[in-house]
Design an enzyme around this catalytic site. Structure first.
Site, PDB file in Angstrom:
ATOM      1  N   GLY A 220     121.255  67.870  22.288  1.00  0.00           N
ATOM      2  CA  GLY A 220     121.275  68.571  23.562  1.00  0.00           C
ATOM      3  C   GLY A 220     121.445  70.062  23.366  1.00  0.00           C
ATOM      4  N   SER A 221     121.957  70.720  24.383  1.00  0.00           N
ATOM      5  CA  SER A 221     122.063  72.175  24.366  1.00  0.00           C
ATOM      6  C   SER A 221     123.183  72.643  23.444  1.00  0.00           C
ATOM      7  CB  SER A 221     122.328  72.702  25.782  1.00  0.00           C
ATOM      8  OG  SER A 221     123.653  72.391  26.191  1.00  0.00           O
ATOM      9  N   SER A 222     123.038  73.875  22.969  1.00  0.00           N
ATOM     10  CA  SER A 222     124.083  74.441  22.114  1.00  0.00           C
ATOM     11  C   SER A 222     125.377  74.648  22.889  1.00  0.00           C
ATOM     12  CB  SER A 222     123.605  75.768  21.516  1.00  0.00           C
ATOM     13  OG  SER A 222     122.552  75.549  20.611  1.00  0.00           O
ATOM     14  N   THR A 223     125.273  74.967  24.170  1.00  0.00           N
ATOM     15  CA  THR A 223     126.476  75.162  24.984  1.00  0.00           C
ATOM     16  C   THR A 223     127.327  73.899  24.998  1.00  0.00           C
ATOM     17  OG1 THR A 223     125.362  76.782  26.388  1.00  0.00           O
ATOM     18  CG2 THR A 223     127.331  75.730  27.277  1.00  0.00           C
ATOM     19  N   GLY A 225     127.016  71.324  22.900  1.00  0.00           N
ATOM     20  CA  GLY A 225     127.369  70.988  21.524  1.00  0.00           C
ATOM     21  C   GLY A 225     128.578  71.761  21.028  1.00  0.00           C
ATOM     22  N   GLU A 243     122.765  68.012  17.064  1.00  0.00           N
ATOM     23  CA  GLU A 243     121.417  68.585  16.974  1.00  0.00           C
ATOM     24  C   GLU A 243     121.196  69.332  18.267  1.00  0.00           C
ATOM     25  OE1 GLU A 243     117.808  69.843  17.245  1.00  0.00           O
ATOM     26  OE2 GLU A 243     117.947  67.999  18.415  1.00  0.00           O
ATOM     27  N   CYS A 277     113.338  71.376  21.784  1.00  0.00           N
ATOM     28  CA  CYS A 277     114.261  72.289  21.107  1.00  0.00           C
ATOM     29  C   CYS A 277     113.563  73.086  20.015  1.00  0.00           C
ATOM     30  CB  CYS A 277     115.455  71.524  20.541  1.00  0.00           C
ATOM     31  SG  CYS A 277     115.012  70.177  19.435  1.00  0.00           S
TER      32      CYS A 277
END
Length: 492
Positions: A220-223, A225, A243, A277
């Site tokens: 998913g999103s870095s935020t 994660g 990831e 992504c």
């Protein structure tokens, strides 16, 4: 009945929510989120089911997973429609996602044996054996862009390894998650081996905060994660596989076959409405007439890309984004870049109020200072011009992310240099950034993640290695270590 816990479908006790087709706005799913108590029940069910599932012979687990693959094949048309209607992606792309799910099973079985099976080495006085053991209860968080394929890349190898799973799909794709779990149910998974909890942030935080999970697998999103990483900090006993996103560069150094380069760029930047992504977010183009001609052609072809409904005929290249809010966010990102001094080469257009239909946008960012290093998850492509290949590499690496990077050039020497200097987990040469092979690692470094999900390399984080020195008999060595004295006849 929104949740599947311990082999039973039950309603959630949390807030109700629904999901619409993002283009025709028809409701495709409605139900309730799991509350914290139900999340705990799902984890407890997975814990109770773990010992017997882990003790099953691998062949028995494999048989159930392969039955799931057969059910995917038999239900391909139905699942394609579910994914297409819920995500907005065109029929051809949703069908490709289901095919990838099917293919993942055989690859995961092979990966289990090659990467995490047993290995034996003979020693003069016995043997050394490497085995692998499952972690236990794993939480799997799924994304919305590939709601079947990407969670599948965690769930299949996790189950093959002997783990049990609590799966939380994205709150934007609850129907896809439910449809996949129903196929697992039909495949004959024992109660508690796979559990489904629906919901948004509160459900996710309740799951990641469970003390009794042994790990968390996230795409998913870095935020999100980064939030999960902070939440699990100080718990080294738990495996955490992340990831996440990317701010991915595609270097166009020598566009000789212009249409071929334009095609590759569109595949890299705008496929899945820019919601992969690995999509190219930054297009680095050498200054000069060749680069100018390429950009002109890219704009000409890209402006013909008109998104439509998932089941439109003839089939479009682009569908809608996941939601109207997502489309609005990308459009706002374009406006912010223009306000900062970017030059619009192709304006992104919101086609129909209330829907997620957004045409691609291309903006020249070469003269914009202090560009925010964030992933814009949609069909918006920034362009930077450069003079030397050294400058191109520096621009490519000017990001905290490190997922994918690509080069378009006939010169192998430049690709070899990029391989040495690029900071990315995926580095392609004359191939789209969005291309991937299930037998290759998929993931990045930096803010893009810490593991490689999906099939081949997912086996690595779904089991832990156990080393053994073994001998069927025990005898006193003929030669003893200094200081040891076993005199004959003293033993009684």
């Amino acid at each position: 009945m929104s949740l599947w816990i311990n082999g039973e479908w039950r309603p959630g006790r949390g807030p109700g929510f629904s999901k619409q087709d993002p283009v025709n706005l028809k409701v495709v799913w409605q139900g309730e989120a799991a509350d914290a108590g139900q999340v705990a029940e799902a984890v407890a069910a997975a814990r109770q089911a773990f010992p017997s599932w882990a003790r099953l012979p691998f062949a028995a687990r494999q048989a159930i997973v392969e039955k799931f693959a057969a059910l995917l094949e038999a239900s391909k048309a139905e699942l394609t429609a579910v994914i297409g209607a819920e995500t907005g992606k065109p029929r051809w792309e949703a069908a490709g996602e289901v095919t990838a799910m099917i293919n993942k099973v055989a690859i995961s079985v092979k990966a289990y044996h090659v990467r995490t099976g047993e290995q034996h080495s003979d020693l003069p006085d016995g043997a050394a054996t490497l085995r692998h053991r499952p972690h236990g209860v794993l939480a799997v968080f799924g994304p919305y862009n590939f709601p079947g394929h990407l969670p599948n890349g965690h769930i299949v190898p996790a189950l093959l390894a002997g783990n049990t799973v609590v799966f939380k799909p994205s709150e934007l794709t609850p129907r896809s998650g439910e449809a996949v779990v129903k196929l697992w149910q039909q495949a004959g998974l024992p109660a508690g081996v796979l559990n489904l909890v629906q919901g948004g942030r509160e459900t996710g935080e309740a799951l990641s905060g469970q003390a009794d999970i042994d790990g968390l697998l996230f795409t998913g999103s870095s935020t999100t994660g980064f939030h999960l990483h902070r939440q699990l900090a100080g718990q080294p006993q738990k495996i955490l596989a992340l990831e996440m996103g990317g701010n991915n560069p595609l270097i166009v150094d020598d566009p000789r076959d212009v249409d071929a380069v334009v095609h590759l760029t569109i595949q890299s930047a705008f496929i899945t409405a820019g919601q992969r992504c690995t999509c190219a977010r930054r297009l680095l183009v050498r200054r000069g007439e060749a680069g100018d001609a390429f950009l002109s052609r890219l704009v000409t072809v890209s402006q013909r890309l008109i998104p439509a409904a998932w089941d439109a005929e003839p089939q479009p290249f682009l569908g809608g984004l996941i939601s109207e809010q997502a489309a609005q966010k990308v459009h706002q990102a374009w406006l912010q870049r223009v306000a900062a001094g970017a030059v619009t080469l192709l304006e992104p257009r919101l086609l129909q109020a209330g829907t997620s239909l957004l045409t691609p946008g291309i903006v020249d960012m070469s003269d914009v200072a202090n560009v925010e290093d964030e992933e814009v998850f949609g069909p918006l492509l920034g362009v930077w011009r450069y003079d030397t290949f050294e400058e191109a590499i520096a621009l490519a690496n000017a990001t905290r992310f490190g997922l994918s990077c690509g080069l378009i050039s006939p010169e192998r020497e430049k690709f070899d240099r990029l391989l040495l200097e690029a900071r990315a987990g995926i580095v392609n040469w004359n191939k789209p950034l969005t291309g991937a092979a299930s037998t290759a690692p998929f993931g990045g470094t930096g803010a893009s993640g810490n593991h490689r999900p999906g099939a081949w390399y997912a086996a690595d984080y779904c089991a832990w290695p156990m080393a053994s020195l073994e001998s069927p008999t025990l005898t006193l060595p003929a030669s003893l270590s200094p200081g040891l004295d076993f005199l004959a006849g003293e033993a009684s």
